[in-house]
Design a protein around this motif. Structure first.
Motif: not given
Length: 466
Positions: A397, A400, A405, A408-409
């Motif tokens: 997190r 991110g 890159e 995500d998620s």
């Protein structure tokens, strides 16, 4: 044979039977005999105070020998005095009046006999009782209960320091969770208890001596020229208490309710400690030494060492907590200017403190009989690599939101890997390697193990020193 007829009388409760030794120090403060001795102290000190302050015009002051004589009366209140008081009370059917007569008997034939009617002058029984209970509770707290809790808290803090660096699997909702250290978890209890000790040390203990309905009516009509509120205030403060100027016949007992709530809350923290220690023992994080816990583990299963000290503490804390709750709830209400509900209620202060003190004693003995098993804690940690899921998704997190890159998620990806599953070290490291993390973050996470993922836990124990 009827057991009730055996002489000397058998104890009715375990506090006066099998547990007598652990709670005996409270007898000096909270027993019926202590109540009557303290009443004698209040009565004799009131007499001394009135004469020293010249509250009643025309009366001489006391000599040092007479002050000594008066103060020796409670000092000499032993087995014979207790029996004599009981004999007088059978005639008066009034315990405080019996105290008055007991004192007057000792003034007979002395230089104080002409002044004997000063004993209990202007006083209602509640003037004597409220001050007596205040002194008794103050003594029980300061001389017995608080020192015992301070000693136990010090033991917990010392164990926390010794175990500050021992990693341990946490359990939230009973499930494996972010690791901690054993010392940090013990430090939580020590910190909580230190706060309760500070609250109790700051609690006020109030007293009053203002007559039948709190108006100094008998005082003012008898000696109108004396500043009776000032006399009362100086007397109450002379006893080491805080003066309450506004009462009915009874002192309102709010301070008692405050203390009982604080003691009960400390007890509930101790109850939490007892249940957690019981659980840690069942998980194998502590080994018990039979010599410290009790002579026999199980009456039928020789291999067992039962955590009886912690179980005994649990039960006694539940009993004391219930009693303190009743005391706190009942004592703050009195019908109009007086009823006798508080009289019966206050006679149960001793059992409330007794069960609490017994629990503290058992917790202290229980903790002293434990050895930590760091190897068992390490095995438990090594069997739960999934707890690193939090560390990995938190790092993802962070990367991110910093613009890296492929991050995500993170929560969802770790949930798919770990939820409801056991993950070993190999699987967790493979997952970390597959994420495409920057080298620095990847190496930091690959080096992480459940035993090292304890954050700042070890250093948090140092906050106990503040």
């Amino acid at each position: 044979m009827r057991l009730s007829e055996i002489d000397p009388a058998l104890p009715l409760t375990p506090l006066d039977g099998r547990y007598r030794a652990q709670v005996a120090p409270l007898v000096d403060h909270l027993s019926e005999a202590a109540l009557n001795r303290t009443r004698i102290i209040v009565e004799t000190e009131w007499m001394i105070h009135l004469l020293d302050q010249g509250a009643i015009p025309g009366l001489r002051s006391l000599t040092e020998e007479e002050r000594t004589l008066l103060r020796q009366i409670p000092e000499d209140f032993g087995a014979e005095g207790i029996a004599e008081h009981a004999e007088i009370e059978r005639e008066t059917v009034h315990d405080v009046k019996a105290v008055e007569y007991y004192i007057k008997r000792r003034l007979a034939g002395t230089s104080l006999e002409p002044l004997a009617e000063i004993v209990h002058i202007y006083c209602t029984s509640e003037d004597i009782n409220n001050l007596s209970y205040a002194l008794m509770i103050k003594g029980a707290l300061e001389d017995v209960w608080l020192p015992a809790l301070r000693d136990l808290t010090a033991d917990i803090a010392q164990l926390a320091r010794e175990c500050a660096d021992i990693p341990m699997l946490s359990r939230t909702h009973g499930q494996a969770a972010t690791p901690t250290t054993l010392g940090k978890e013990l430090a939580v209890f020590a910190y909580r208890l230190k706060r309760q000790i500070a609250r109790l040390e700051a609690d006020e203990i109030l007293g009053k001596i203002n007559g039948a309905t709190g108006t100094w009516a008998a005082h003012a009509v008898s000696v109108p020229g004396t500043d009776w509120p000032a006399i009362a205030k100086s007397f109450v403060e002379h006893l080491g208490l805080t003066w309450n100027p506004l009462t009915t016949q009874i002192e309102s007992h709010d301070w008692q309710a405050e203390i009982y709530s604080d003691v009960a809350r400390a007890g509930r923290i101790l109850h939490n400690l007892a249940t957690d220690m019981w659980t840690y023992i069942s998980l194998g994080y502590f080994r018990q030494r039979l010599s410290a816990q009790g002579g026999t583990g199980s009456s039928t299963m020789p291999h067992k060492v039962n955590p009886i000290r912690f179980e005994n503490a649990e039960a006694n804390l539940e009993i004391s907590g219930a009693l303190f709750d009743v005391l706190a709830q009942t004592l703050v209400t009195s019908r109009l200017q007086r009823d006798l509900t508080d009289s019966t209620t206050q006679r149960n202060i001793a059992p409330a403190f007794g069960h609490s003190l017994l629990a503290i004693s058992n917790l202290k003995r229980g903790l002293a009989g434990l050895d930590t098993d760091a190897e068992q804690m390490a095995r438990d940690l090594d069997a739960n690599w999934e707890v690193l899921g939090e560390a990995v998704q938190s790092a993802m997190r962070t990367l991110g939101i910093q613009g890296v890159e492929g991050m995500d998620s993170p929560y969802e990806r770790l949930k798919e890997l770990t939820r409801g599953k056991r993950v070993d070290g190999h699987a967790m490291r493979e997952f970390i390697t597959s994420l495409g993390l920057p080298e620095k973050e990847r190496e930091r996470l690959l080096a992480l193990t459940p035993a090292t993922y304890v954050g700042l836990a070890s250093s948090l124990v140092d906050y106990l020193e503040d």
